[in-house]
Design a protein around this motif. Structure first.
Motif, PDB file in Angstrom:
ATOM      1  N   MET A   1      74.395  65.047  60.472  1.00  0.00           N
ATOM      2  CA  MET A   1      73.543  64.640  59.361  1.00  0.00           C
ATOM      3  C   MET A   1      73.424  65.791  58.378  1.00  0.00           C
ATOM      4  SD  MET A   1      69.587  63.335  59.512  1.00  0.00           S
ATOM      5  CE  MET A   1      70.062  61.814  60.312  1.00  0.00           C
ATOM      6  N   SER A   2      73.625  65.498  57.109  1.00  0.00           N
ATOM      7  CA  SER A   2      73.564  66.544  56.105  1.00  0.00           C
ATOM      8  C   SER A   2      72.135  66.979  55.864  1.00  0.00           C
ATOM      9  CB  SER A   2      74.176  66.038  54.797  1.00  0.00           C
ATOM     10  OG  SER A   2      73.354  65.026  54.240  1.00  0.00           O
ATOM     11  N   LYS A   3      71.991  68.147  55.232  1.00  0.00           N
ATOM     12  CA  LYS A   3      70.664  68.667  54.927  1.00  0.00           C
ATOM     13  C   LYS A   3      69.891  67.708  54.032  1.00  0.00           C
ATOM     14  CE  LYS A   3      68.412  72.631  52.750  1.00  0.00           C
ATOM     15  NZ  LYS A   3      68.620  73.969  52.161  1.00  0.00           N
ATOM     16  N   SER A   4      70.541  67.198  53.006  1.00  0.00           N
ATOM     17  CA  SER A   4      69.858  66.318  52.063  1.00  0.00           C
ATOM     18  C   SER A   4      69.408  65.035  52.736  1.00  0.00           C
ATOM     19  CB  SER A   4      70.774  66.002  50.878  1.00  0.00           C
ATOM     20  OG  SER A   4      71.958  65.367  51.322  1.00  0.00           O
ATOM     21  N   ARG A   5      70.225  64.493  53.635  1.00  0.00           N
ATOM     22  CA  ARG A   5      69.861  63.241  54.290  1.00  0.00           C
ATOM     23  C   ARG A   5      68.669  63.448  55.220  1.00  0.00           C
ATOM     24  NH1 ARG A   5      73.851  58.613  56.132  1.00  0.00           N
ATOM     25  NH2 ARG A   5      74.586  59.281  54.096  1.00  0.00           N
ATOM     26  N   LEU A   6      68.631  64.578  55.912  1.00  0.00           N
ATOM     27  CA  LEU A   6      67.514  64.847  56.800  1.00  0.00           C
ATOM     28  C   LEU A   6      66.208  64.953  56.012  1.00  0.00           C
ATOM     29  CD1 LEU A   6      66.618  65.470  59.690  1.00  0.00           C
ATOM     30  CD2 LEU A   6      67.036  67.872  59.252  1.00  0.00           C
ATOM     31  N   GLY A  28      74.091  80.415  65.603  1.00  0.00           N
ATOM     32  CA  GLY A  28      73.169  81.103  64.712  1.00  0.00           C
ATOM     33  C   GLY A  28      72.477  80.192  63.713  1.00  0.00           C
ATOM     34  N   ILE A  29      72.450  78.891  64.004  1.00  0.00           N
ATOM     35  CA  ILE A  29      71.799  77.930  63.103  1.00  0.00           C
ATOM     36  C   ILE A  29      70.301  77.909  63.404  1.00  0.00           C
ATOM     37  CG2 ILE A  29      71.647  75.500  62.449  1.00  0.00           C
ATOM     38  CD1 ILE A  29      74.596  75.233  63.233  1.00  0.00           C
ATOM     39  N   VAL A  30      69.485  78.068  62.375  1.00  0.00           N
ATOM     40  CA  VAL A  30      68.032  78.061  62.518  1.00  0.00           C
ATOM     41  C   VAL A  30      67.488  76.873  61.710  1.00  0.00           C
ATOM     42  CG1 VAL A  30      65.896  79.345  62.207  1.00  0.00           C
ATOM     43  CG2 VAL A  30      68.017  80.574  62.753  1.00  0.00           C
ATOM     44  N   PRO A  31      67.237  75.741  62.349  1.00  0.00           N
ATOM     45  CA  PRO A  31      66.830  74.533  61.628  1.00  0.00           C
ATOM     46  C   PRO A  31      65.619  74.722  60.724  1.00  0.00           C
ATOM     47  CG  PRO A  31      67.437  73.980  63.870  1.00  0.00           C
ATOM     48  CD  PRO A  31      67.435  75.481  63.791  1.00  0.00           C
ATOM     49  N   ARG A  32      64.633  75.485  61.168  1.00  0.00           N
ATOM     50  CA  ARG A  32      63.435  75.600  60.344  1.00  0.00           C
ATOM     51  C   ARG A  32      63.670  76.395  59.063  1.00  0.00           C
ATOM     52  NH1 ARG A  32      59.557  79.293  64.215  1.00  0.00           N
ATOM     53  NH2 ARG A  32      60.444  81.353  63.812  1.00  0.00           N
ATOM     54  N   ASN A  33      64.773  77.138  59.009  1.00  0.00           N
ATOM     55  CA  ASN A  33      65.124  77.855  57.787  1.00  0.00           C
ATOM     56  C   ASN A  33      66.011  77.027  56.860  1.00  0.00           C
ATOM     57  OD1 ASN A  33      63.703  80.035  58.729  1.00  0.00           O
ATOM     58  ND2 ASN A  33      65.507  81.180  59.394  1.00  0.00           N
ATOM     59  N   PHE A  35      66.050  73.284  56.933  1.00  0.00           N
ATOM     60  CA  PHE A  35      65.608  71.917  56.686  1.00  0.00           C
ATOM     61  C   PHE A  35      64.093  71.840  56.531  1.00  0.00           C
ATOM     62  CE2 PHE A  35      69.325  71.769  59.560  1.00  0.00           C
ATOM     63  CZ  PHE A  35      70.236  71.192  58.685  1.00  0.00           C
ATOM     64  N   ASN A  36      63.666  70.801  55.894  1.00  0.00           N
ATOM     65  CA  ASN A  36      62.242  70.518  55.760  1.00  0.00           C
ATOM     66  C   ASN A  36      61.770  69.794  57.023  1.00  0.00           C
ATOM     67  OD1 ASN A  36      59.685  69.696  55.135  1.00  0.00           O
ATOM     68  ND2 ASN A  36      60.199  68.791  53.166  1.00  0.00           N
ATOM     69  N   LEU A  37      61.012  70.466  57.847  1.00  0.00           N
ATOM     70  CA  LEU A  37      60.587  69.900  59.126  1.00  0.00           C
ATOM     71  C   LEU A  37      59.103  69.526  59.131  1.00  0.00           C
ATOM     72  CD1 LEU A  37      62.434  72.349  61.571  1.00  0.00           C
ATOM     73  CD2 LEU A  37      63.253  70.200  60.607  1.00  0.00           C
ATOM     74  N   GLU A  38      58.539  69.299  57.947  1.00  0.00           N
ATOM     75  CA  GLU A  38      57.109  69.000  57.864  1.00  0.00           C
ATOM     76  C   GLU A  38      56.735  67.752  58.647  1.00  0.00           C
ATOM     77  OE1 GLU A  38      56.035  68.665  53.808  1.00  0.00           O
ATOM     78  OE2 GLU A  38      56.221  70.820  53.384  1.00  0.00           O
ATOM     79  N   ARG A  39      57.602  66.739  58.604  1.00  0.00           N
ATOM     80  CA  ARG A  39      57.293  65.464  59.272  1.00  0.00           C
ATOM     81  C   ARG A  39      57.722  65.443  60.743  1.00  0.00           C
ATOM     82  NH1 ARG A  39      56.492  61.288  55.547  1.00  0.00           N
ATOM     83  NH2 ARG A  39      55.573  62.195  53.666  1.00  0.00           N
ATOM     84  N   LEU A  40      58.501  66.417  61.170  1.00  0.00           N
ATOM     85  CA  LEU A  40      59.004  66.412  62.539  1.00  0.00           C
ATOM     86  C   LEU A  40      57.873  66.750  63.506  1.00  0.00           C
ATOM     87  CD1 LEU A  40      61.535  66.108  64.340  1.00  0.00           C
ATOM     88  CD2 LEU A  40      61.873  68.581  64.104  1.00  0.00           C
ATOM     89  N   ARG A  41      57.561  65.823  64.409  1.00  0.00           N
ATOM     90  CA  ARG A  41      56.489  66.021  65.383  1.00  0.00           C
ATOM     91  C   ARG A  41      57.016  66.314  66.785  1.00  0.00           C
ATOM     92  NH1 ARG A  41      55.085  60.845  63.805  1.00  0.00           N
ATOM     93  NH2 ARG A  41      55.098  60.256  66.014  1.00  0.00           N
ATOM     94  N   ILE A  61      62.163  80.884  67.242  1.00  0.00           N
ATOM     95  CA  ILE A  61      63.195  81.056  66.221  1.00  0.00           C
ATOM     96  C   ILE A  61      63.659  79.737  65.609  1.00  0.00           C
ATOM     97  CG2 ILE A  61      65.552  81.902  65.785  1.00  0.00           C
ATOM     98  CD1 ILE A  61      65.114  83.947  68.014  1.00  0.00           C
ATOM     99  N   GLY A  62      64.018  78.777  66.446  1.00  0.00           N
ATOM    100  CA  GLY A  62      64.729  77.596  65.967  1.00  0.00           C
ATOM    101  C   GLY A  62      63.930  76.586  65.179  1.00  0.00           C
ATOM    102  N   PHE A  63      62.767  76.163  65.718  1.00  0.00           N
ATOM    103  CA  PHE A  63      62.005  75.088  65.105  1.00  0.00           C
ATOM    104  C   PHE A  63      60.589  75.549  64.785  1.00  0.00           C
ATOM    105  CE2 PHE A  63      65.558  72.997  66.944  1.00  0.00           C
ATOM    106  CZ  PHE A  63      65.743  71.801  66.280  1.00  0.00           C
ATOM    107  N   SER A  64      59.843  74.696  64.134  1.00  0.00           N
ATOM    108  CA  SER A  64      58.473  75.037  63.756  1.00  0.00           C
ATOM    109  C   SER A  64      57.547  74.999  64.972  1.00  0.00           C
ATOM    110  CB  SER A  64      57.963  74.068  62.690  1.00  0.00           C
ATOM    111  OG  SER A  64      58.783  74.118  61.537  1.00  0.00           O
ATOM    112  N   PRO A  65      56.549  75.866  65.016  1.00  0.00           N
ATOM    113  CA  PRO A  65      55.641  75.913  66.168  1.00  0.00           C
ATOM    114  C   PRO A  65      54.862  74.625  66.401  1.00  0.00           C
ATOM    115  CG  PRO A  65      55.461  77.918  64.863  1.00  0.00           C
ATOM    116  CD  PRO A  65      56.295  76.960  64.070  1.00  0.00           C
ATOM    117  N   HIS A  66      54.684  73.808  65.354  1.00  0.00           N
ATOM    118  CA  HIS A  66      53.899  72.580  65.515  1.00  0.00           C
ATOM    119  C   HIS A  66      54.678  71.464  66.195  1.00  0.00           C
ATOM    120  CE1 HIS A  66      56.125  71.464  61.829  1.00  0.00           C
ATOM    121  NE2 HIS A  66      55.952  70.229  62.252  1.00  0.00           N
ATOM    122  N   VAL A  67      55.985  71.636  66.346  1.00  0.00           N
ATOM    123  CA  VAL A  67      56.819  70.588  66.933  1.00  0.00           C
ATOM    124  C   VAL A  67      56.687  70.601  68.455  1.00  0.00           C
ATOM    125  CG1 VAL A  67      59.160  69.696  67.177  1.00  0.00           C
ATOM    126  CG2 VAL A  67      58.445  70.745  65.023  1.00  0.00           C
TER     127      VAL A  67
END
Length: 328
Positions: A1-6, A28-33, A35-41, A61-67
């Motif tokens: 999935m592309s960045k824009s689609r996510l 070395g991929i860091v999703p939170r850097n 993609f926009n992960l505001e809605r990801l629960r 490192i990888g994802f947001s702490p709220h996930v």
């Protein structure tokens, strides 16, 4: 999935596999850097045990702490899970899912004990079972011989009233949670000491020069006991050395015990996986033990299995002991 689609879809629940998370970390991929992960629960992971190292990477490192990271253990046949993780507790500990009898009684089964007899195995490894029917339990498999295959898959070990998930687990006294140690049919058993492959992977993951690894037990017709073999796949720019093998053994010994140390450490060019990201430990175990087994069509890279055939011809090692000594 592309960045824009996510970003457009603003996903809130993302289902994935342990292998996928390991791949993006290795690259070395860091999703939170990115993609926009505001809605990801919630991120759900399955297919293999998720190590404490991977758990820490996910949050630090990888994802947001709220996930919420939910590592699930279940199966396609039950269309559900037996266990899951809770973010607020220790990274290696899971809990019994509601609707499953493993949630009640803190019991598992150990085939080395009295077969079919429940035993309290707090702080000891054993089989994950469900002692009562559960909502998503199948009636049988489809097709000719479906019931026979169904009974053999889940009820062969402990009788027709106990569902055997074939996962190797360990309960904890302090949390009343459990630790997933791997598939029970792939349990390592050198000198009668049983432990799961995930314990070894937790160590190999800490070596930055190692890209991947697989460990299996070897016991051929000519072997008196099972011995434990560790295979490592090196990163492209790294070389396998005797020093690395020694350091791996020392690290495993330090974390666990001398009984957890592999007899041999070998380099391989590839690790076999199923199409859903599980290491093919059983296939490799059969090959190095000189057994003839059919290769499932679910192996994504079947040619890699040929790399392990030569290890079935390793010299038989005869244990030498001094007179009067005893085997621990």
């Amino acid at each position: 999935m592309s960045k824009s689609r996510l970003i457009v879809h603003r996903v809130s629940i993302f289902g994935t596999s342990t292998r996928y998370l390991a791949e993006i970390r290795a690259r070395g991929i860091v999703p939170r850097n990115s993609f926009n992960l505001e809605r990801l629960r919630t991120v759900t992971s399955t297919g293999a045990a998720l190590s404490a190292n991977m758990y820490n990477w996910f949050y630090e490192i990888g994802f947001s702490p709220h996930v919420q990271l939910v590592s699930m253990s279940g199966g396609t046949d039950i269309a559900g899970s037996c266990t899951c993780w809770r973010k607020s507790f220790a990274s290696c500990v899971r809990w019994r899912d509601s609707g499953q009898s493993v949630r009640h009684g803190r019991r598992n089964f150990d085939p080395s004990q009295n077969a079919g007899v429940p035993v309290e195995l707090l702080d000891l490894p054993g089989e994950l079972v469900c002692t009562k029917p559960f909502p998503s339990q199948p009636l049988e498999f489809f097709g000719v011989g479906g019931n026979e295959r169904y009974q053999k898959s889940y009820f062969e070990r402990f009788g027709d009233t106990v569902w055997c998930q074939r996962d190797f687990i360990q309960f904890q006294k302090d949390t009343e949670g459990l630790i997933m140690l791997g598939r029970s049919d792939g349990v390592l058993n050198p000198s009668g000491v049983r432990f799961g492959s995930s314990e070894i992977y937790a160590v190999t993951e800490e070596f930055p020069e190692v890209e991947d690894s697989i460990c299996v037990g070897q016991r051929r017709m000519s072997d008196i006991d099972e011995r434990f073999l560790l295979f490592v796949k090196m990163k492209t720019s790294e070389a396998f050395t005797a020093d690395l093998a020694t350091r791996l053994k020392l690290a495993i010994r330090k974390r666990y015990s001398s009984r957890h140390v592999p007899k041999h450490v070998f380099e391989v060019a590839d690790i076999p996986y199923t199409v859903n990201g599980k290491k093919c430990e059983i296939n490799v175990k059969q090959i190095v033990s000189g057994q003839v087994g059919a290769v499932s069509g679910t192996v994504s890279n079947p040619s890699s299995l040929d790399l392990y055939r030569k290890y079935a011809n390793l010299p038989v090692e005869v244990e030498r002991r001094e007179p009067g000594s005893s085997k621990l």
